[in-house]
Design a protein around this motif. Structure first.
Motif, PDB file in Angstrom:
ATOM      1  N   PHE A  49      61.984  94.964  -4.567  1.00 19.31           N
ATOM      2  CA  PHE A  49      63.168  95.593  -4.005  1.00 19.31           C
ATOM      3  C   PHE A  49      63.755  94.674  -2.946  1.00 19.31           C
ATOM      4  N   VAL A  50      65.071  94.485  -2.955  1.00 16.65           N
ATOM      5  CA  VAL A  50      65.718  93.580  -2.013  1.00 16.65           C
ATOM      6  C   VAL A  50      67.006  94.192  -1.483  1.00 16.65           C
ATOM      7  N   THR A  51      67.452  93.675  -0.344  1.00 14.12           N
ATOM      8  CA  THR A  51      68.737  94.086   0.206  1.00 14.12           C
ATOM      9  C   THR A  51      69.841  93.175  -0.339  1.00 14.12           C
ATOM     10  N   LYS A  63      71.993  95.183  -6.752  1.00 19.30           N
ATOM     11  CA  LYS A  63      71.912  96.434  -7.500  1.00 19.30           C
ATOM     12  C   LYS A  63      70.894  97.329  -6.825  1.00 19.30           C
ATOM     13  N   ASN A  64      70.967  98.607  -7.122  1.00 16.55           N
ATOM     14  CA  ASN A  64      69.990  99.563  -6.597  1.00 16.55           C
ATOM     15  C   ASN A  64      68.754  99.539  -7.483  1.00 16.55           C
ATOM     16  N   GLY A  65      67.601  99.802  -6.876  1.00 16.42           N
ATOM     17  CA  GLY A  65      66.361  99.861  -7.642  1.00 16.42           C
ATOM     18  C   GLY A  65      65.689  98.508  -7.735  1.00 16.42           C
ATOM     19  N   PRO A  66      64.617  98.428  -8.515  1.00 18.33           N
ATOM     20  CA  PRO A  66      63.870  97.175  -8.640  1.00 18.33           C
ATOM     21  C   PRO A  66      64.737  96.059  -9.223  1.00 18.33           C
ATOM     22  N   MET A  67      64.504  94.865  -8.730  1.00 20.73           N
ATOM     23  CA  MET A  67      65.238  93.686  -9.193  1.00 20.73           C
ATOM     24  C   MET A  67      64.431  92.955 -10.265  1.00 20.73           C
ATOM     25  N   ASN A  68      65.106  92.106 -10.996  1.00 22.58           N
ATOM     26  CA  ASN A  68      64.485  91.296 -12.033  1.00 22.58           C
ATOM     27  C   ASN A  68      63.832  90.079 -11.364  1.00 22.58           C
ATOM     28  N   MET A  69      62.510  90.102 -11.275  1.00 27.17           N
ATOM     29  CA  MET A  69      61.778  89.019 -10.613  1.00 27.17           C
ATOM     30  C   MET A  69      61.982  87.687 -11.334  1.00 27.17           C
ATOM     31  N   VAL A  70      62.121  87.709 -12.655  1.00 30.44           N
ATOM     32  CA  VAL A  70      62.329  86.478 -13.415  1.00 30.44           C
ATOM     33  C   VAL A  70      63.647  85.823 -13.008  1.00 30.44           C
ATOM     34  N   ALA A  71      64.691  86.622 -12.808  1.00 30.90           N
ATOM     35  CA  ALA A  71      65.986  86.071 -12.386  1.00 30.90           C
ATOM     36  C   ALA A  71      65.873  85.418 -11.014  1.00 30.90           C
TER      37      ALA A  71
END
Length: 156
Positions: A49-51, A63-71
């Motif tokens: 999760f990031v700001t 975006k809201n919610g978990p982010m794509n770690m691969v990206a």
């Protein structure tokens, strides 16, 4: 590339109280002239999760919610990834505080330096989480003064 993992407990820095600053003012001052984002990784789910500022630093859409770690990891210089992964593993496994200075893509050909400071945080009933901040470095510009209004001109 520089990295550091703290093995001992460091006292909480409350020096700002000595000069009459609030915690809100500390955050406001620290983030006034650069992107300064916050993040959290849940160790059980692997969710990241990031700001908004972290997304901007990495050149990705918020975006809201978990982010794509691969990206996110695709934006990190390939030579820096092994060290980042080692530091993260040690910090989460040994419940430590750490910082990394590493390179991320600035554009198609160039990289810029960022710093992440993170720490393990207990979360009852789980394996815990790692939380932290990330901010970008500016090239030094001696003799230059910035005012917040110059950085964020009024919208017309």
């Amino acid at each position: 590339m520089t990295f550091w993992v703290e093995y001992t407990e460091k006292r909480v820095n409350t020096q700002y109280l000595e000069v009459g600053l609030s915690t809100d003012e500390v955050v406001e001052l620290a983030s006034a002239f650069r992107f300064y984002g916050y993040w959290r990784i849940d160790l059980d789910s692997g969710h990241f999760f990031v700001t908004e500022d972290v997304c901007r630093i990495f050149g990705l859409e918020p975006k809201n919610g978990p982010m794509n770690m691969v990206a996110f990891t695709a934006r990190i210089h390939p030579d820096d990834m092994p060290q980042l992964m080692e530091t993260f593993e040690r910090a989460s496994g040994e419940r430590l505080t750490y910082h990394n200075i590493y390179r991320i893509k600035a554009d198609a050909e160039d990289y810029k330096y960022v710093r992440s400071v993170g720490k393990f945080r207990d979360k009852p009933g789980t394996s815990g989480e790692v939380v932290g901040i990330t901010y970008e470095f500016f090239a030094e510009r001696p003799g230059v003064t910035f005012f917040l209004d110059d950085q964020n001109p009024p919208k017309t």
